[in-house]
Design a protein around this motif. Structure first.
Motif, PDB file in Angstrom:
ATOM      1  N   ASP A  39      79.545  47.791 -11.328  1.00 37.31           N
ATOM      2  CA  ASP A  39      78.765  49.035 -11.322  1.00 37.31           C
ATOM      3  C   ASP A  39      77.276  48.733 -11.199  1.00 37.31           C
ATOM      4  OD1 ASP A  39      80.878  50.746 -11.432  1.00 37.31           O
ATOM      5  OD2 ASP A  39      80.870  50.962 -13.614  1.00 37.31           O
ATOM      6  N   ASN A  42      76.506  47.525  -7.621  1.00 34.60           N
ATOM      7  CA  ASN A  42      76.541  48.645  -6.664  1.00 34.60           C
ATOM      8  C   ASN A  42      75.301  49.515  -6.806  1.00 34.60           C
ATOM      9  OD1 ASN A  42      78.967  47.633  -5.867  1.00 34.60           O
ATOM     10  ND2 ASN A  42      80.152  49.473  -6.188  1.00 34.60           N
ATOM     11  N   GLN A  43      74.878  49.709  -8.063  1.00 35.90           N
ATOM     12  CA  GLN A  43      73.685  50.520  -8.304  1.00 35.90           C
ATOM     13  C   GLN A  43      72.451  49.886  -7.619  1.00 35.90           C
ATOM     14  OE1 GLN A  43      73.580  53.547  -9.652  1.00 35.90           O
ATOM     15  NE2 GLN A  43      71.431  53.503  -9.029  1.00 35.90           N
ATOM     16  N   THR A  58      72.335  50.494  -3.941  1.00 41.76           N
ATOM     17  CA  THR A  58      72.367  51.881  -3.474  1.00 41.76           C
ATOM     18  C   THR A  58      71.028  52.276  -2.847  1.00 41.76           C
ATOM     19  OG1 THR A  58      73.956  52.415  -5.162  1.00 41.76           O
ATOM     20  CG2 THR A  58      72.806  54.269  -4.204  1.00 41.76           C
ATOM     21  N   LYS A  91      86.079  50.062  -6.033  1.00 44.63           N
ATOM     22  CA  LYS A  91      84.623  49.860  -6.055  1.00 44.63           C
ATOM     23  C   LYS A  91      84.214  48.677  -5.181  1.00 44.63           C
ATOM     24  CE  LYS A  91      83.880  52.248 -10.329  1.00 44.63           C
ATOM     25  NZ  LYS A  91      82.969  52.506 -11.409  1.00 44.63           N
ATOM     26  N   ASP A  93      86.743  59.809  -8.266  1.00 45.73           N
ATOM     27  CA  ASP A  93      85.275  59.736  -8.247  1.00 45.73           C
ATOM     28  C   ASP A  93      84.771  58.552  -7.414  1.00 45.73           C
ATOM     29  OD1 ASP A  93      85.064  61.938  -9.780  1.00 45.73           O
ATOM     30  OD2 ASP A  93      84.659  60.884 -11.669  1.00 45.73           O
ATOM     31  N   THR A  94      85.552  57.458  -7.398  1.00 45.80           N
ATOM     32  CA  THR A  94      85.095  56.272  -6.644  1.00 45.80           C
ATOM     33  C   THR A  94      85.192  56.521  -5.140  1.00 45.80           C
ATOM     34  OG1 THR A  94      87.291  55.242  -6.568  1.00 45.80           O
ATOM     35  CG2 THR A  94      85.881  54.630  -8.406  1.00 45.80           C
ATOM     36  N   ASN A  97      84.333  59.051  -3.462  1.00 41.90           N
ATOM     37  CA  ASN A  97      83.141  59.699  -2.900  1.00 41.90           C
ATOM     38  C   ASN A  97      81.881  58.849  -2.999  1.00 41.90           C
ATOM     39  OD1 ASN A  97      84.740  61.975  -2.509  1.00 41.90           O
ATOM     40  ND2 ASN A  97      84.483  62.518  -4.674  1.00 41.90           N
ATOM     41  N   LYS A  98      82.011  57.665  -3.585  1.00 40.06           N
ATOM     42  CA  LYS A  98      80.814  56.817  -3.722  1.00 40.06           C
ATOM     43  C   LYS A  98      80.957  55.595  -2.813  1.00 40.06           C
ATOM     44  CE  LYS A  98      79.244  57.916  -8.319  1.00 40.06           C
ATOM     45  NZ  LYS A  98      79.709  57.707  -9.669  1.00 40.06           N
TER      46      LYS A  98
END
Ligand code: HEM
Length: 368
Positions: A58, A61-62, A65, A130, A160-161, A163-164
């Protein structure tokens, strides 16, 4: 004296709830099976490590972004990937602990677990998604959608994953933004293409001039060169490459592949070294997951032979097919196909070399 209130070890780690979370079904049903405790604890330990791996993914990935990723972030991301790969080594090794339970001992309580299965590990699915295992690349067994085997809150987390952007998508975008590939007096694409053609021409010449080869061997070696050429052609032709992406045979875009090749070829230049290490760690992480999948599949075969799994799949057979098909960063593995010897590398112009180096000239005297 600390300005914070004292805390008791057991409370900090919430050991009361953690250590009262092992409830063997065989105890509940009055058929005590000694090894069920090991089975539960090993699975719980895995899920805790999955939680830590997700924590790292996480954060990576952040960082990726944003539209620009600074050098510091790449260093931090590389360290965190390194941490994940160390955890993965434990995860692979840990299977040996579970294997101290024999298949006969497992049979003592296996039926109590149906239809629960690692197949329902939502954290494992979160990790896969992810990283970038998309639904169209997943192997379906018995036409069962893995989402249907999960309860609603877990399904929602997984949805939720979707859409990211996943790590592979973020890395693709980052690679596509790589500077240095094109400047006033340097076009990496053209120089690299020329170097590759020269290298293959040279190889062809060596084969044709080698008098010790039989006709058959010569033909075989020339054919190999043609195959290599086809691989390069698919890389040089953007449309061809995009076709392969559509068919699911490539994951990275053409532009991203080119940047990854550039980084790999010129990795010795100081600025490119960290990005190279980062790409290499992605490969390492993917390899360790592949290794875990393979080891788990072998353990399953040892444990249940060719029986179907408690989750209803073909068991060992299904798991073996995921070993190769569920890999995410295969394009980075295949980069080696496109590497050329250092001696054949296009020479970089002086200004570019300066940009790629660390040109510290001021500041602390001893570094001058
Ligand atoms: C006696 C030990 C084990 C056996 C016999 C076993 C068996 C299986 C089988 C047969 C499957 C395929 C789905 C199904 O039909 O159930 C599966 C999937 C899975 N198992 Fe295990 N397993 C064992 C231990 C573990 C452990 C310790 C973990 C750690 C979390 C684990 C994690 C998973 C995961 C994540 C999947 C889904 C794999 C995928 O769909 O790609 N398993 N297992």
């Amino acid at each position: 004296m600390s300005k914070y209130p004292p805390i008791y070890y057991s409370d900090y780690l919430q050991l009361d709830s953690l250590l009262s979370s092992q409830k063997p079904k065989s105890d509940e049903y009055g058929h005590k099976a000694h090894d069920e405790m090991l089975f539960i604890i090993v699975h719980q330990a895995y899920e805790l490590w999955f939680k830590q791996i997700l924590h790292e993914i996480d954060s990576i990935n952040q960082m990726f972004t944003d539209d620009t990723v600074d050098e510091k972030s790449i260093g931090i991301a590389a360290s965190r990937l390194g941490r994940i790969t160390e955890i993965q080594k434990l995860l692979i090794e840990q299977l040996r602990v579970l294997e101290t339970m024999t298949p006969l001992d497992f049979l003592e309580f296996r039926d109590f677990l149906i239809p629960a299965s690692g197949f329902q590990s939502f954290q494992f699915r979160l990790i896969e998604n992810k990283l970038g295992l998309s639904d169209d690349k997943r192997i379906q067994y018995n036409n069962v959608d893995y989402l249907k085997t999960l309860e609603e809150p877990h399904r929602k987390l997984i949805m939720d994953t979707v859409n990211k952007p996943s790590l592979i998508e973020l890395v693709t975008r980052w690679l596509e933004r790589t500077p240095f590939l094109n400047s006033e007096n340097f076009n990496f694409w053209n120089s690299y293409k020329e170097a590759v053609e020269k290298m293959m021409e040279n190889d062809r010449k060596i084969i044709l001039e080698n008098k010790t080869l039989t006709e058959k061997k010569r033909e075989f070696q020339l054919k190999n060169i043609e195959l290599t050429k086809e691989n390069f052609d698919a890389l040089f032709d953007e449309q061809k490459h995009n076709g392969l992406v559509k068919e699911g045979k490539r994951h990275l875009s053409n532009k991203a592949m080119l940047a990854a090749i550039f980084i790999n070829l010129y990795r010795d230049e100081p600025i490119l070294h960290l990005p190279y290490m980062f790409l290499n760690l992605l490969v390492e992480m993917d390899e360790q997951f592949t290794e875990w999948r393979y080891r788990h599949a072998l353990m399953v075969q040892r444990m249940i032979g060719t029986k179907i799994g408690t989750g209803g799949s073909s068991g060992h057979q299904y798991l073996m097919s995921t070993v190769d098909k569920h890999r995410v960063f295969t394009d980075l593995f295949n980069l080696s196909t496109y590497l050329i010897p250092r001696s054949e590398l296009p020479k970089l112009p002086e200004e570019l070399l300066n940009e790629l180096g660390f040109n510290f000239t001021g500041g602390a005297g001893h570094l001058k």
